[in-house]
Design a protein around this motif. Structure first.
Motif, PDB file in Angstrom:
ATOM      1  N   LEU A 190     -56.680  27.060-102.613  1.00 44.82           N
ATOM      2  CA  LEU A 190     -57.221  27.148-103.969  1.00 44.82           C
ATOM      3  C   LEU A 190     -57.055  25.831-104.715  1.00 44.82           C
ATOM      4  O   LEU A 190     -57.964  25.380-105.431  1.00 44.82           O
ATOM      5  N   GLU A 191     -55.924  25.184-104.539  1.00 44.07           N
ATOM      6  CA  GLU A 191     -55.693  23.879-105.171  1.00 44.07           C
ATOM      7  C   GLU A 191     -56.668  22.841-104.621  1.00 44.07           C
ATOM      8  O   GLU A 191     -57.213  22.022-105.376  1.00 44.07           O
ATOM      9  N   TYR A 192     -56.892  22.876-103.322  1.00 43.73           N
ATOM     10  CA  TYR A 192     -57.826  21.945-102.694  1.00 43.73           C
ATOM     11  C   TYR A 192     -59.235  22.131-103.271  1.00 43.73           C
ATOM     12  O   TYR A 192     -59.898  21.166-103.651  1.00 43.73           O
ATOM     13  N   CYS A 193     -59.690  23.369-103.339  1.00 41.32           N
ATOM     14  CA  CYS A 193     -61.040  23.654-103.860  1.00 41.32           C
ATOM     15  C   CYS A 193     -61.163  23.239-105.325  1.00 41.32           C
ATOM     16  O   CYS A 193     -62.193  22.694-105.741  1.00 41.32           O
ATOM     17  N   LYS A 194     -60.107  23.479-106.088  1.00 43.40           N
ATOM     18  CA  LYS A 194     -60.119  23.100-107.498  1.00 43.40           C
ATOM     19  C   LYS A 194     -60.216  21.589-107.657  1.00 43.40           C
ATOM     20  O   LYS A 194     -60.990  21.076-108.478  1.00 43.40           O
ATOM     21  N   ASN A 195     -59.445  20.863-106.864  1.00 45.95           N
ATOM     22  CA  ASN A 195     -59.461  19.399-106.947  1.00 45.95           C
ATOM     23  C   ASN A 195     -60.805  18.823-106.511  1.00 45.95           C
ATOM     24  O   ASN A 195     -61.242  17.788-107.023  1.00 45.95           O
ATOM     25  N   LYS A 196     -61.460  19.494-105.573  1.00 43.67           N
ATOM     26  CA  LYS A 196     -62.773  19.037-105.101  1.00 43.67           C
ATOM     27  C   LYS A 196     -63.891  19.425-106.068  1.00 43.67           C
ATOM     28  O   LYS A 196     -65.019  18.943-105.926  1.00 43.67           O
ATOM     29  N   GLU A 197     -63.564  20.306-107.026  1.00 45.10           N
ATOM     30  CA  GLU A 197     -64.570  20.830-107.958  1.00 45.10           C
ATOM     31  C   GLU A 197     -65.751  21.420-107.190  1.00 45.10           C
ATOM     32  O   GLU A 197     -66.914  21.237-107.530  1.00 45.10           O
ATOM     33  N   GLN A 198     -65.410  22.129-106.125  1.00 36.51           N
ATOM     34  CA  GLN A 198     -66.406  22.698-105.228  1.00 36.51           C
ATOM     35  C   GLN A 198     -66.579  24.179-105.508  1.00 36.51           C
ATOM     36  O   GLN A 198     -65.602  24.914-105.674  1.00 36.51           O
ATOM     37  N   LYS A 199     -67.835  24.634-105.588  1.00 31.19           N
ATOM     38  CA  LYS A 199     -68.088  26.058-105.753  1.00 31.19           C
ATOM     39  C   LYS A 199     -67.742  26.787-104.454  1.00 31.19           C
ATOM     40  O   LYS A 199     -68.209  26.417-103.377  1.00 31.19           O
ATOM     41  N   VAL A 200     -66.930  27.829-104.602  1.00 32.07           N
ATOM     42  CA  VAL A 200     -66.495  28.596-103.435  1.00 32.07           C
ATOM     43  C   VAL A 200     -66.548  30.075-103.771  1.00 32.07           C
ATOM     44  O   VAL A 200     -66.110  30.492-104.846  1.00 32.07           O
ATOM     45  N   LEU A 201     -67.110  30.857-102.866  1.00 35.54           N
ATOM     46  CA  LEU A 201     -67.081  32.310-102.968  1.00 35.54           C
ATOM     47  C   LEU A 201     -66.147  32.815-101.875  1.00 35.54           C
ATOM     48  O   LEU A 201     -66.445  32.683-100.681  1.00 35.54           O
ATOM     49  N   PHE A 202     -65.021  33.384-102.273  1.00 39.42           N
ATOM     50  CA  PHE A 202     -64.086  33.975-101.317  1.00 39.42           C
ATOM     51  C   PHE A 202     -64.547  35.403-101.054  1.00 39.42           C
ATOM     52  O   PHE A 202     -64.734  36.187-101.988  1.00 39.42           O
ATOM     53  N   ILE A 203     -64.717  35.716 -99.782  1.00 39.09           N
ATOM     54  CA  ILE A 203     -65.432  36.955 -99.449  1.00 39.09           C
ATOM     55  C   ILE A 203     -64.674  37.815 -98.440  1.00 39.09           C
ATOM     56  O   ILE A 203     -63.980  37.299 -97.551  1.00 39.09           O
ATOM     57  N   VAL A 204     -64.820  39.127 -98.596  1.00 42.41           N
ATOM     58  CA  VAL A 204     -64.262  40.097 -97.664  1.00 42.41           C
ATOM     59  C   VAL A 204     -65.425  40.830 -97.013  1.00 42.41           C
ATOM     60  O   VAL A 204     -66.287  41.375 -97.709  1.00 42.41           O
ATOM     61  N   HIS A 205     -65.472  40.824 -95.697  1.00 40.26           N
ATOM     62  CA  HIS A 205     -66.545  41.511 -94.990  1.00 40.26           C
ATOM     63  C   HIS A 205     -66.312  43.026 -94.983  1.00 40.26           C
ATOM     64  O   HIS A 205     -65.169  43.484 -94.920  1.00 40.26           O
ATOM     65  N   ALA A 206     -67.373  43.779 -95.041  1.00 37.25           N
ATOM     66  CA  ALA A 206     -67.268  45.235 -94.980  1.00 37.25           C
ATOM     67  C   ALA A 206     -66.851  45.659 -93.569  1.00 37.25           C
ATOM     68  O   ALA A 206     -67.470  45.260 -92.584  1.00 37.25           O
ATOM     69  N   TYR A 207     -65.802  46.458 -93.484  1.00 39.80           N
ATOM     70  CA  TYR A 207     -65.300  46.912 -92.182  1.00 39.80           C
ATOM     71  C   TYR A 207     -64.496  48.193 -92.405  1.00 39.80           C
ATOM     72  O   TYR A 207     -64.469  48.742 -93.512  1.00 39.80           O
ATOM     73  N   GLN A 208     -63.832  48.676 -91.370  1.00 39.49           N
ATOM     74  CA  GLN A 208     -63.038  49.903 -91.491  1.00 39.49           C
ATOM     75  C   GLN A 208     -61.709  49.542 -92.164  1.00 39.49           C
ATOM     76  O   GLN A 208     -60.669  49.443 -91.526  1.00 39.49           O
ATOM     77  N   ILE A 209     -61.766  49.369 -93.450  1.00 38.31           N
ATOM     78  CA  ILE A 209     -60.634  48.866 -94.217  1.00 38.31           C
ATOM     79  C   ILE A 209     -59.598  49.971 -94.454  1.00 38.31           C
ATOM     80  O   ILE A 209     -59.952  51.142 -94.607  1.00 38.31           O
TER      81      ILE A 209
END
Length: 354
Positions: free
Chosen positions: A234-253
Motif C-alpha cells: 500500500l505504501e508503494y502504490c501510494k508513493n507511485k501515485e498509481q491507481k490500483v483496484l485490490f480485488i477478491v475473486h468470486a469463489y467458495q469463500i
C-alpha cells in the motif's frame, strides 16, 4: 608507446570477451528455463509493445483463469494483460509492478488479494507458510529478465541462500532436453508473444455449494507478517501515485476468509485506494455453482466469461479506459480475439454438454 597501445588492445579484448560471455550466459539461462504457464505469461508480457496496455492484472492463478483480456477488448475496447503466476506470493507483487512500469503505463493495476489471504496458511509438507516456499517465488524470479529489479526482489523476498535464485541456470542446467526442444528455443530471448494475453481456460466442471457470507461484518487481523507485507504494498502504490483496484475473486469463500477480507478492505480504505470483493456480486455476475467452476478456488471458461463481463463493465464505469477498437494500431488485437474466441467456442460447447 607500444606498451600503452598493447595494454589498450588487451583491455578491449577483455571487455569483448566479458560482454560475449555475459550475453551467452543470459541466453543459455533463458533457454534452459522450463516453459510453464507462468513463463508463458511473463515472457508474453515482455513481448507486448511499449505503452499499449491500459490495465494489468497481477496475482496468482485466479487472475489468469478469471480474466479474459481479449474478450474485454472486444466488448469494451481497452487493452489488458494478466501478469500472473502460479501461487504468486504477496511479497513479490510490488516488484512485479515495478517490472511492469518499465515498459507500460497502465491507467489502473488490478491486484489479487488472495495471496495475502492464503499467506497465513501452513504447508504441512515443507513445515512452512505457503508464501515462503521455493516454487511460488521461482515462478516469478525464474521467468523475469535479469535486471536490478529482479535482483532486489530475490534479496528481499528469499530467505536464506540467494545465489541459486540469482543464477537459476544452476537449477536447470541438467535439463539437456531444453537444447533440442524447439519450444524452448522460442523463449531464448525471454520474450514470446502470448496470444491470449495471459489467459488460460479451465476446461472441467466441479459442482460446488456456495455459501452467502455477505452478512459477515467481523474483521480478522492478518498475521503480523502478512499485515506488514500488505502495508508495504500500500505504501508503494501510494508513493507511485498509481491507481490500483485490490480485488477478491468470486469463489467458495468461507466465513473466516470473509473476515480477513473485511480487515483488508479497512486497511486499503485507510490509504484511499479501491477495493472490490466480487463474492458480494455473485448473483449479479450470474455464477452457477453447478456449472461455472473448475474447483472451489477457480472458475472454468464459462465462469470466466461471466466474470469478465461483470468486471469489464465495472472498470469502464469507474476508470478512464479508452476504446481502441477503431484504432488501426490495435487491429492485431481484433484479429487475436477472433482466433482466440474460435478456440474457446469448442471448450464452451464441451463444458455445456458436461
Amino acid at each position: 608507446m607500444e606498451k600503452k597501445y598493447n595494454r589498450r588492445v588487451n583491455i578491449v579484448w577483455i571487455a569483448v570477451f566479458v560482454l560475449c560471455f555475459s550475453v551467452l550466459f543470459v541466453l543459455l539461462s533463458y533457454l534452459y528455463r522450463p516453459v510453464t504457464t507462468s513463463r508463458e505469461n511473463i515472457c508474453g508480457f515482455y513481448a507486448e509493445k511499449k505503452n499499449t496496455l491500459d490495465m494489468v492484472y497481477i496475482g496468482g492463478s485466479a487472475c489468469y483463469v478469471y480474466w479474459e483480456p481479449l474478450a474485454a477488448y472486444d466488448k469494451y475496447g481497452f487493452t489488458s494483460y494478466n501478469f500472473a503466476t502460479d501461487a504468486m506470493p504477496p511479497q513479490v507483487i510490488r516488484y512485479c509492478m515495478e517490472e511492469i512500469l518499465k515498459t507500460q503505463s497502465p491507467e489502473v493495476f488490478l491486484v489479487d488479494l488472495r495471496p495475502f489471504q492464503y499467506g497465513d496458511l501452513y504447508d504441512e509438507v515443507t513445515s512452512s507458510v505457503n508464501y515462503k516456499r521455493e516454487a511460488p517465488i521461482r515462478n516469478v524470479t525464474d521467468n523475469m529478465n535479469y535486471s536490478v529489479n529482479r535482483a532486489a526482489m530475490i534479496e528481499n523476498c528469499v530467505e536464506g541462500e540467494t545465489a541459486a535464485y540469482h543464477f537459476d541456470i544452476a537449477k536447470y542446467h541438467s535439463l539437456l532436453i531444453s537444447l533440442i526442444t524447439p519450444r524452448n528455443w522460442g523463449y531464448i530471448t525471454n520474450r514470446h508473444p502470448m496470444r491470449s494475453k495471459g489467459f488460460h481456460a479451465c476446461e472441467s466442471v466441479e459442482e460446488l455449494y456456495m455459501e452467502d457470507v455477505s452478512h459477515i461484518k467481523e474483521k480478522q487481523r492478518l498475521s503480523e507478517e502478512m499485515d506488514d507485507l500488505l502495508t508495504e504494498l500500500l505504501e508503494y502504490c501510494k508513493n507511485k501515485e498509481q491507481k490500483v483496484l485490490f480485488i477478491v475473486h468470486a469463489y467458495q469463500i468461507s466465513e473466516e476468509d470473509q473476515k480477513k477480507y473485511n480487515y483488508m478492505e479497512e486497511r486499503i480504505a485507510e490509504y484511499g485506494m479501491d477495493y472490490l470483493n466480487t463474492n458480494d456480486y455473485a448473483e449479479e455476475i450470474g455464477l452457477e455453482p453447478s456449472a461455472d467452476f473448475y474447483n472451489r478456488d477457480h472458475v472454468n471458461l464459462l465462469g470466466a466469461d461471466k466474470y469478465t463481463k461483470f468486471l469489464g463493465e465495472y472498470l469502464v464505469r469507474n476508470y478512464t479506459l479508452p476504446d481502441k477498437r477503431n484504432d488501426s494500431a490495435y487491429r492485431r488485437w481484433s484479429q487475436e480475439y477472433k482466433e482466440w474466441n474460435g478456440r474457446m467456442e469448442e471448450i464452451r460447447e464441451t463444458l455445456r454438454l458436461d
